[in-house]
Design a protein around this motif. Structure first.
Motif: not given
Length: 343
Positions: A58-67, A70-76
């Motif tokens: 679950k922690q690994e999935m949360e890390t991937k989700k945050n990444e 983050k990329q979506k915010e940067n793209l926006k």
């Protein structure tokens, strides 16, 4: 619909069994598999390890989700500065990460994911042990049906007195610690199991009560016979001693007297006859004593034979337990052999 069909089949089976058994009441018990598993130390330890693995996933999935976020915010933020080609490339990269995250989630937590598979592998050996324990208890206590309360079958009401879950837990615990116990402790456990069987099976309890009553009556009869034989033996010994004392006293008197007259001779003849009769009585007493001794020896032989039968029964019980343990060990060994891929 499928559940209702199974319940209907069950009711029909119980009804048929009741008709076949006639006057004997049907015996039904149930277990709570979830409750049993929560009280098995090996299962709890393995479950905790599996939960630690799931938490790490679950922690690994949360890390991937945050990444991804983050990329979506940067793209926006950078959208206005990017060319059409760069924008498509960034969006494709984010879509790839989202697909990768979804695949990872299915791989770990899906219906056929690693968590479900490892849970099945964890539960399977303990379920086999529970099923074996339930079969042993059902055979020993004459249960006709045993259900699992935690299964898909809905139990609207279940009386606690029919719950044999604690009995299953005790049996599993005893099996797990059997190698560490002494013969005396194992014997005490067998006696306790037998007492529990008597409590749950009135027919068996009545049979045992009758056997105990017969045993007490037999022991009392043997004791009474032995007491009577001892009393007769003591009485015969006393008579014999009295006759010997009387005979010794008469000899002493005769040696100090003068030669007997005709009347005295007649008295002597009469005395000899009395002595012969006394001797015959003594012989009869000896025969009676011998007869009582033979009866006592026979009673002892019967007692020794009963003891030998009890020892043989205890040995047969120990052999049966040893065979059962060997069968369980063999079954555990077979269960631990990994299945071939694809099976």
């Amino acid at each position: 619909m499928k559940r209702h069909f199974l319940v209907l089949i069950l009711l029909l089976t119980i009804s048929t069994t009741l008709n076949a058994q006639g006057s004997r009441g049907i015996r039904i018990g149930y277990i709570d598999m979830e409750y049993i598993l929560q009280n098995v130390p090996d299962y709890l330890e393995a479950k905790n390890q599996l939960e630690l693995k799931a938490q790490k996933w679950k922690q690994e999935m949360e890390t991937k989700k945050n990444e991804i976020n983050k990329q979506k915010e940067n793209l926006k933020t950078e959208r206005a500065l990017l060319t059409k080609e760069l924008l498509a490339e960034r969006e494709e990269e984010i879509a790839f990460l989202e697909t990768e995250l979804s695949d990872y989630q299915q791989k770990k937590f899906g219906p056929t994911g690693e968590l479900v598979v490892q849970k099945a592998v964890l539960v399977k050996p303990i379920q086999d042990q529970v099923f074996t324990a339930v079969q042993d208890i059902a055979e020993a206590k004459k249960y006709d049906f045993v259900f699992d309360k935690s299964s898909d079958m809905t139990m609207i009401f279940s009386a606690k007195r029919f719950d044999i879950s604690d009995q299953v837990i005790r049996k599993l615990s005893r099996a797990a610690t059997r190698d560490k116990k002494t013969k005396k402790e194992l014997k005490e456990e067998e006696i306790q199991d037998y007492k529990e069987s008597l409590e749950d099976n009135p027919t068996l309890a009545d049979r045992q009560k009758k056997l105990d009553e017969r045993k007490i009556a037999r022991e009392k009869l043997i004791a009474d016979r032995k007491a009577a034989a001892d009393a007769k033996k003591a009485e015969a010994a006393k008579k014999r001693q009295d006759m010997l004392d009387a005979k010794a006293g008469k000899k002493t008197t005769a040696s100090t007297e003068k030669p007997a007259s005709t009347d005295e001779t007649k008295d002597a003849v009469t005395s000899d006859t009395a002595k012969k009769n006394a001797a015959n009585d003594a012989n009869a007493a000896d025969r009676e004593a011998a007869k009582q001794a033979a009866a006592e020896a026979k009673a002892k032989t019967l007692e020794d034979r009963k003891k030998a039968l009890d020892d043989k029964k205890a040995k047969a019980l120990a052999d049966r337990e040893a065979t059962k343990k060997a069968r369980e060990d063999k079954k555990k060994k077979n269960d631990t052999v990994p299945s071939a891929p694809g099976q």
